[in-house]
Motif scaffolding. Structure first.
Motif, PDB file in Angstrom:
ATOM      1  N   UNK A 209      14.943  24.906  59.493  1.00  0.00           N
ATOM      2  CA  UNK A 209      16.643  24.923  59.194  1.00  0.00           C
ATOM      3  C   UNK A 209      17.021  25.475  59.765  1.00  0.00           C
ATOM      4  N   UNK A 210      16.526  26.387  60.046  1.00  0.00           N
ATOM      5  CA  UNK A 210      17.703  27.328  61.198  1.00  0.00           C
ATOM      6  C   UNK A 210      17.345  26.870  63.158  1.00  0.00           C
TER       7      UNK A 210
ATOM      8  N   UNK B  45      -0.385  33.608  47.598  1.00  0.00           N
ATOM      9  CA  UNK B  45       0.738  33.932  48.006  1.00  0.00           C
ATOM     10  C   UNK B  45       0.612  33.967  49.678  1.00  0.00           C
ATOM     11  N   UNK B  46      -0.024  34.621  49.884  1.00  0.00           N
ATOM     12  CA  UNK B  46       0.623  34.413  51.557  1.00  0.00           C
ATOM     13  C   UNK B  46       0.257  33.184  52.606  1.00  0.00           C
ATOM     14  N   UNK B  47      -0.169  31.876  51.944  1.00  0.00           N
ATOM     15  CA  UNK B  47      -0.115  31.169  52.709  1.00  0.00           C
ATOM     16  C   UNK B  47       1.895  30.157  51.529  1.00  0.00           C
ATOM     17  N   UNK B  48       2.268  30.726  50.450  1.00  0.00           N
ATOM     18  CA  UNK B  48       3.174  30.248  49.908  1.00  0.00           C
ATOM     19  C   UNK B  48       4.064  31.341  51.541  1.00  0.00           C
TER      20      UNK B  48
ATOM     21  N   UNK C 108       6.926  29.691  53.453  1.00  0.00           N
ATOM     22  CA  UNK C 108       7.789  29.658  53.373  1.00  0.00           C
ATOM     23  C   UNK C 108       9.272  29.934  55.160  1.00  0.00           C
ATOM     24  N   UNK C 109       8.556  31.050  55.520  1.00  0.00           N
ATOM     25  CA  UNK C 109       8.636  30.867  57.464  1.00  0.00           C
ATOM     26  C   UNK C 109       8.598  29.500  57.841  1.00  0.00           C
TER      27      UNK C 109
END
Length: 134
Positions: A22-23, A8-11, A15-16
């Protein structure tokens, strides 16, 4: 720490990184557009000051040579590269009053070239002034 918690931490970290990817181009584009707009505003302000300085110089000394008026106008534009051009014209208006017209022109090039945004343009400012009576 369990295996599921590590996954979960790696996901979240992934995502960040994707959000940043993208930004970031949009933020860089906004920074370049802001910098170009600021440079145009600065150049226009400098051109206005130069044209006014040349016209005031001629108004104070109507017998001044054109080269002196150009020199007085360019005194405030030492940080613009390439140097602006100064055109000086004098004449009389309909009422018979003498005037001088100082036009300062500068070729501006932008920092970036994006589709739809011009990469270079010509900026110009003109001041018309009547000389002081003798």
């Amino acid at each position: 720490m369990t295996h599921d918690a590590m996954r979960g931490r790696v996901r979240r970290r992934g995502a960040a990184a994707i959000e940043l990817a993208l930004v970031l181009p949009v933020l860089c584009l906004l920074c370049l557009i802001t910098a170009d707009y600021s440079r145009v505003f600065y150049a226009l302000t400098t051109l206005s000051d130069c044209a006014r300085a040349g016209a005031v110089y001629y108004a104070m000394t109507p017998s001044a040579a054109v080269s002196s008026v150009q020199h007085a106008a360019l005194a405030g534009a030492t940080d613009l590269i390439p140097q602006p051009t100064v055109d000086v014209a004098s004449g009389t208006n309909v009422a018979g009053n003498a005037y001088v017209q100082v036009t300062v022109t500068y070729h501006f090039s932008s920092l970036s070239s994006f589709p739809g945004i011009p990469t270079s343009t010509t900026l110009s400012r003109k001041v018309v002034m009547m000389p002081n009576p003798p």
